[in-house]
Design an enzyme around this catalytic site. Structure first.
Site, PDB file in Angstrom:
ATOM      1  CB  ALA B  13       3.790  -4.811   1.338  1.00  0.00           C
ATOM      2  CB  CYS B  14       1.068  -4.569  -3.079  1.00  0.00           C
ATOM      3  SG  CYS B  14      -0.608  -4.449  -3.670  1.00  0.00           S
ATOM      4  N   PRO B  15      -0.385  -2.009  -1.342  1.00  0.00           N
ATOM      5  CG  PRO B  15      -2.345  -0.737  -1.306  1.00  0.00           C
ATOM      6  CD  PRO B  15      -1.522  -1.684  -0.472  1.00  0.00           C
ATOM      7  CG  ASP B  40       5.032  -4.924  -3.930  1.00  0.00           C
ATOM      8  OD1 ASP B  40       5.108  -6.121  -3.619  1.00  0.00           O
ATOM      9  OD2 ASP B  40       4.027  -4.409  -4.440  1.00  0.00           O
TER      10      ASP B  40
END
Lengths: 122, 78, 392
Positions: B13-15, B40
């Site tokens: 997932a981000c980041p 993502d």
């Protein structure tokens, strides 16, 4: 360096008049708490299940949000309380319509709508 | 033939994906190609913003079956 | 005979060992240090001049009776033979292993970094380094204080923000904010890894007089010239600087080597926290590769999950974070969990008070985690990112 005997350290501490005074007060406090029956209540409350029930009741999404906004709420409540204490005359219908142009009234209405929406969600 | 580094950031997932890209970029020599695979959805605008800000060139940016593939040429390093 | 071995007396290791002891398990805890440091305390020491004694306690005072505390440094783990080797040659066997060795701070990865820390201290490497930082900050009358990071992955993601807020507050009280610039240089696209959080933090940083550079990943430091160079090709002059080092997994030999990822972190099942391929070994906190923030809260919650699992419950770790961002008189929290990115949490005075309470409960929650568990559980349920997805 040799570690000091804890008992020896304690005896030395007991010679301190400030500690003696604190201990005397502490003894008085504990006796008073016991006489009032509060110590028994606290002992019963120190149970894991009671703590769990109490915290799940007190620490909720609602109370967290409430506490977070307590300043805004009390400020708003203060304004409302002051407005309630001011004398008012019945407002004729024509004036009611014109007061709808008042930005403060409009903001208040917008807030009221938001509150109504939140109440509907709850 | 220039150096090519592949970074697999699928499932992160981000980041996460940008972090992996930054780390690959640290090791890459000027002119190298860095390929990043990510799932993502935020990665697409992020990699574009990153390349623009750091002066690196996006050679390819495509999405297929939910996987974003970005190929970057290292042009921002002296 | 059953023996649970816990490696490391940081937050995760102490919670795990004390919880196991409270349930009557025979547990041995191995730690190389004599004192435990409440790591966020370094921020208060370095930027507000707090006394380090507030944030350190002897490890032996933090373990319950029933925990056998061994003073020694772990050198290697053999998962196949269920064997732990210490640097002094002693060996320990186990029936269940909990690895809680934290992350290694790699000051050698960035040229000039060691020299910088030796000269000015920082807020990551220990209480005395934090004291050194404070001694320089209080003498700083002009120029620029730079807070930066050598890599986007480090423990406590809002730590540089907290550092900048606290430093700006201190300088403001001394009447020097203005002649001294507080400059936060971040290795991210926005003012925080999560854009949602960035939108809340950015205006607060501006209000409090902190200047921000984004996409600035420290590449090298020239201490004599007072310059920091970034991977992205920019440079910053400084009068005083603290750079968060790159993080790696614990510096120990692990057999088989496949259980370590490319940075040396121990690969785990992100829900069960067992080491990949082993059901009798777990890794918690900063030493694992679980895809969540490296913080005390995740270490504490991970320890609870592992102890539950050892007791036979099918408990799962959900990656929950609760990282406080402390500003002047207010605070916000970065609240997220697996599959739920950070939610918008505004800065309020109530949250600052909550954070003060969390800090106040720290020592007690390490030693008596089961006493605090119901209260923490109520808080984490009340503020579950799914429940407050609209914001708090």
């Amino acid at each position: 360096m040799q570690a000091r005997d804890p008992l020896e350290m304690l005896i030395e501490e007991l010679g301190d008049p400030e500690l003696q005074e604190s201990l005397e007060k502490m003894v008085k406090l504990v006796k008073a708490l016991n006489r009032s029956g509060l110590l028994d209540v606290l002992l019963a409350m120190a149970d894991e299940e009671v703590v769990a029930r109490l915290s799940s009741m007190l620490v909720t999404t609602g109370t967290m949000k409430l506490a977070d906004n307590i300043e805004e709420l009390t400020r708003a409540a203060g304004e409302v309380a002051q407005a309630l204490s001011e004398p008012v005359e019945p407002v004729p219908l024509s004036e009611l319509v014109s007061s709808l142009r008042d930005p403060e009234v409009l903001r208040g209405l917008a807030r009221l709508l938001k509150v109504l929406k939140a109440l509907g969600r709850a | 033939m220039s150096e090519r580094i592949t970074v697999d950031a699928r499932g992160m997932a981000c980041p996460g994906p940008i972090t992996k890209l930054v780390r690959a970029y640290r090791k890459a020599s000027p002119g190298a190609l860095i390929e990043v695979l990510a799932t993502d959805p935020g990665f697409k605008p992020d990699v574009e913003a990153w390349a623009k800000r750091t002066g690196n060139e996006i050679v390819e940016l495509a999405e297929e079956n939910g996987v974003i593939r970005a190929v970057i040429r290292v042009t921002g390093k002296k | 005979m059953e023996r649970i071995l816990v490696l490391g007396a940081g937050t995760g290791g102490l919670v795990a060992a004390n919880l196991l002891a409270s349930h009557g398990y025979p547990v041995t805890l191995i730690e190389k240090r004599e004192t435990h440091l409440f790591q966020p305390g370094m921020l208060w020491i370095a930027f507000q001049g707090h006394n380090p004694s507030r944030y350190t306690r002897p490890v032996k005072e933090l373990v319950r009776p029933g925990v056998e505390l061994v003073h020694g440094e772990v050198a290697g783990i053999d998962l196949g033979d269920r064997l732990v080797r210490l640097a002094d040659g002693r060996t320990f066997t186990y029936t269940t292993l909990i690895i809680a060795l934290g992350a290694h701070l790699d000051y050698d990865a960035t040229p000039g970094h060691r020299e910088l820390v030796e000269r000015y201290g920082d807020f990551y490497s220990g209480a005395s380094a934090a004291e050194k930082m404070w001694s320089h900050l209080r003498e700083l009358t002009s120029g620029r204080l730079v807070i930066a990071a050598a890599d986007p992955l480090y423990k406590c993601p809002p730590a540089p923000h907290k550092a900048a807020f606290l430093a700006a507050y201190t300088l403001k009280r001394m009447g020097r904010l203005g002649s001294v610039e507080v400059h936060l240089a971040l290795p991210f696209l926005h003012e925080y890894p999560s854009e949602v959080v960035a939108r809340i933090v950015a205006p607060k940083l501006e209000d409090d007089g902190v200047r921000v550079s984004t996409l600035f990943t420290v590449e090298s430091i020239d201490v004599r010239e007072g310059k920091i160079y970034s991977l992205e090709g920019e440079e910053l002059d400084f009068s005083l600087a603290a750079v968060i080092p790159a993080h790696r997994g614990p510096m120990i030999r692990v057999e088989p080597g496949e259980v370590l990822d490319e940075d040396g972190f121990i690969k785990v099942d992100k829900y069960r926290l067992n080491v990949e391929g082993y059901d009798d070994a777990y890794a918690i906190g900063d030493s694992s590769n679980a895809p969540t923030s490296k913080t005390g809260v995740t270490a504490h919650l991970g320890a609870e999950v592992v102890v539950d699992r050892i007791m036979g419950y099918d408990s799962r770790f959900n990656g929950r974070t609760n990282c406080p961002i402390v500003a002047d008189g207010t605070a916000s929290f970065v609240i997220s969990s697996y599959g739920h990115p950070p939610v918008p949490v505004k800065f309020t005075r109530f949250k600052r008070m909550l954070e003060d309470l969390f800090i106040a409960s720290y020592w007690s929650s390490l030693k008596y985690p089961e006493r605090w568990a119901p209260i923490f559980r109520a808080y984490f349920n009340a503020t579950d990112p799914r429940v407050i997805s609209g914001g708090w």
